[in-house]
Design a protein around this motif. Sequence first.
Motif, mmCIF file in Angstrom:
data_model
loop_
_atom_site.group_PDB
_atom_site.id
_atom_site.type_symbol
_atom_site.label_atom_id
_atom_site.label_comp_id
_atom_site.label_asym_id
_atom_site.label_seq_id
_atom_site.Cartn_x
_atom_site.Cartn_y
_atom_site.Cartn_z
ATOM 1 N N LEU A 94 -0.536 -0.399 2.995
ATOM 2 C CA LEU A 94 0.022 0.138 4.228
ATOM 3 C C LEU A 94 1.116 -0.782 4.770
ATOM 4 O O LEU A 94 1.030 -2.005 4.627
ATOM 5 C CB LEU A 94 -1.066 0.277 5.292
ATOM 6 C CG LEU A 94 -2.405 0.896 4.874
ATOM 7 C CD1 LEU A 94 -3.386 0.847 6.035
ATOM 8 C CD2 LEU A 94 -2.221 2.327 4.376
ATOM 9 N N GLU A 140 0.631 0.233 9.280
ATOM 10 C CA GLU A 140 -0.480 1.179 9.309
ATOM 11 C C GLU A 140 -0.165 2.527 8.668
ATOM 12 O O GLU A 140 -0.984 3.440 8.716
ATOM 13 C CB GLU A 140 -0.980 1.388 10.748
ATOM 14 C CG GLU A 140 -1.431 0.092 11.413
ATOM 15 C CD GLU A 140 -1.937 0.317 12.829
ATOM 16 O OE1 GLU A 140 -1.850 1.465 13.320
ATOM 17 O OE2 GLU A 140 -2.419 -0.657 13.432
ATOM 18 N N HIS A 141 0.992 2.672 8.039
ATOM 19 C CA HIS A 141 1.346 3.902 7.333
ATOM 20 C C HIS A 141 1.201 3.689 5.823
ATOM 21 O O HIS A 141 1.588 2.646 5.298
ATOM 22 C CB HIS A 141 2.790 4.316 7.637
ATOM 23 C CG HIS A 141 3.027 4.731 9.049
ATOM 24 N ND1 HIS A 141 2.618 5.937 9.554
ATOM 25 C CD2 HIS A 141 3.639 4.077 10.079
ATOM 26 C CE1 HIS A 141 2.963 6.035 10.825
ATOM 27 N NE2 HIS A 141 3.580 4.912 11.161
ATOM 28 N N LEU A 142 0.704 4.708 5.133
ATOM 29 C CA LEU A 142 0.602 4.639 3.677
ATOM 30 C C LEU A 142 1.971 4.367 3.073
ATOM 31 O O LEU A 142 2.963 5.034 3.404
ATOM 32 C CB LEU A 142 0.045 5.953 3.119
ATOM 33 C CG LEU A 142 -0.019 6.048 1.593
ATOM 34 C CD1 LEU A 142 -0.997 5.028 1.023
ATOM 35 C CD2 LEU A 142 -0.412 7.456 1.163
ATOM 36 N N ARG A 164 -6.141 -0.678 2.890
ATOM 37 C CA ARG A 164 -7.412 -0.010 3.147
ATOM 38 C C ARG A 164 -8.224 -0.035 1.862
ATOM 39 O O ARG A 164 -7.726 0.349 0.797
ATOM 40 C CB ARG A 164 -7.209 1.430 3.616
ATOM 41 C CG ARG A 164 -8.543 2.101 4.029
ATOM 42 C CD ARG A 164 -8.330 3.516 4.523
ATOM 43 N NE ARG A 164 -7.506 3.575 5.710
ATOM 44 C CZ ARG A 164 -7.963 3.379 6.947
ATOM 45 N NH1 ARG A 164 -9.242 3.112 7.156
ATOM 46 N NH2 ARG A 164 -7.134 3.456 7.966
ATOM 47 N N ASN A 220 -9.991 7.880 1.044
ATOM 48 C CA ASN A 220 -8.907 8.336 1.906
ATOM 49 C C ASN A 220 -8.005 7.175 2.289
ATOM 50 O O ASN A 220 -8.485 6.081 2.605
ATOM 51 C CB ASN A 220 -9.465 8.993 3.161
ATOM 52 C CG ASN A 220 -10.222 10.273 2.846
ATOM 53 O OD1 ASN A 220 -9.631 11.290 2.503
ATOM 54 N ND2 ASN A 220 -11.549 10.219 2.936
ATOM 55 N N ASP A 267 -6.147 7.070 4.948
ATOM 56 C CA ASP A 267 -5.984 6.942 6.400
ATOM 57 C C ASP A 267 -7.289 6.920 7.180
ATOM 58 O O ASP A 267 -7.275 7.001 8.412
ATOM 59 C CB ASP A 267 -5.079 8.058 6.928
ATOM 60 C CG ASP A 267 -5.561 9.445 6.523
ATOM 61 O OD1 ASP A 267 -6.667 9.556 5.936
ATOM 62 O OD2 ASP A 267 -4.846 10.422 6.791
ATOM 63 N N SER A 268 -8.412 6.804 6.491
ATOM 64 C CA SER A 268 -9.690 6.744 7.194
ATOM 65 C C SER A 268 -10.764 6.184 6.270
ATOM 66 O O SER A 268 -10.609 6.174 5.047
ATOM 67 C CB SER A 268 -10.103 8.136 7.696
ATOM 68 O OG SER A 268 -10.334 9.011 6.597
ATOM 69 N N TRP A 299 -2.444 7.396 -4.424
ATOM 70 C CA TRP A 299 -2.363 8.264 -3.261
ATOM 71 C C TRP A 299 -0.987 8.912 -3.168
ATOM 72 O O TRP A 299 -0.476 9.154 -2.087
ATOM 73 C CB TRP A 299 -2.662 7.458 -1.993
ATOM 74 C CG TRP A 299 -4.114 7.177 -1.774
ATOM 75 C CD1 TRP A 299 -5.029 7.994 -1.171
ATOM 76 C CD2 TRP A 299 -4.834 5.982 -2.111
ATOM 77 N NE1 TRP A 299 -6.264 7.393 -1.123
ATOM 78 C CE2 TRP A 299 -6.178 6.153 -1.692
ATOM 79 C CE3 TRP A 299 -4.467 4.777 -2.735
ATOM 80 C CZ2 TRP A 299 -7.146 5.169 -1.880
ATOM 81 C CZ3 TRP A 299 -5.443 3.804 -2.928
ATOM 82 C CH2 TRP A 299 -6.759 4.001 -2.504
ATOM 83 N N TYR A 325 1.738 15.745 3.820
ATOM 84 C CA TYR A 325 0.829 14.614 3.694
ATOM 85 C C TYR A 325 -0.601 15.037 3.378
ATOM 86 O O TYR A 325 -1.128 15.987 3.942
ATOM 87 C CB TYR A 325 0.846 13.805 4.989
ATOM 88 C CG TYR A 325 -0.038 12.584 4.955
ATOM 89 C CD1 TYR A 325 0.372 11.441 4.274
ATOM 90 C CD2 TYR A 325 -1.272 12.583 5.581
ATOM 91 C CE1 TYR A 325 -0.438 10.320 4.229
ATOM 92 C CE2 TYR A 325 -2.086 11.472 5.543
ATOM 93 C CZ TYR A 325 -1.672 10.336 4.869
ATOM 94 O OH TYR A 325 -2.471 9.225 4.817
ATOM 95 N N SER A 331 -4.238 12.639 2.076
ATOM 96 C CA SER A 331 -4.567 11.234 1.834
ATOM 97 C C SER A 331 -5.622 10.987 0.766
ATOM 98 O O SER A 331 -6.003 9.850 0.533
ATOM 99 C CB SER A 331 -5.055 10.589 3.144
ATOM 100 O OG SER A 331 -6.286 11.186 3.554
#
Length: 283
Positions: free
Chosen positions: A83, A86-88, A129, A134, A136-137, A187, A196, A198
């Motif tokens: 990231l 905080e963005h992929l 992450r 995922n 984003d989570s 991803w 998008y 994820s």
Amino acid sequence: MRSARSASISMLSGVLLVLGLGLAPSAMASDGPSSEAGWTLGEDDGTLTAPDRPEAVEAPGEVGAMIVSGTRATSSRGMAAVLINEHLHCSGSIVHNRWVLTAKHCIMYDSNGNGVPDTKYPASSLSVRVKSLNADSGGGVVGVSLTKVRASNDIAMLKLDRSANAEPVRLASANPKLFSETYAFGWGAPCKGCGYSSYLKRATQRVSGASSDLWGGEAIRVNGINGYVCHADSGGPLFKLVDGARYQVGVLSSGDRSCGSGSNHYSSVPRSQAWIEDVIARF
């Protein structure tokens, strides 16, 4: 007079794309299987050319986050979503509980506008992450305290500011055999320009020869059997199964601009294994 590498990188073919998300500066704030020895990477086969300028690659939110076709992965073991703010941005693999392996072009940008990525993003803008399917989570997000890049290969290492508390991948000590099946994880976008999504996916790909990565280092060329790679798959691993165990043989450097055909090119992990292990030991 420009260096040979600078001149080469400035020659754009319009065929290949850099598969990371390519943020502009303004967006910043173990032993492998001996049975794998089969073929030797040689000179550039002519199918790989220089990287596109970073501005030709979409920013976060403009592309999706899945391998083209392929299948859904059932485990995130050894995987890390890279990231920026905080963005992929890219994919990567956990090679040590404090280190993630990814592509050099994922953590560098072109500060001079000459087509040569020459400046690293600050470590403070990077995170990964882990332990989640995922991007984003789920799982956990771990900060990056240090980055290291290899001079003549599209290879980079991210040192985490705490343990990933995850099972690292095994590193292969020899390239896979010609025509053998390999497995790409990432991803990346499900198609060029898609929205998008994820969820981690995988694609089965066949080794089709030798090539060069975006910095002229030795690379493994593969072609899709049931899937290809696209934006945000950059830096993701290419695995080979040996006696049921998974070994990483490559780091994704580039692929065809269409995202659904052509060849994908992975920087050779066996060629960089000694460097990877030295970085882990020294830093």
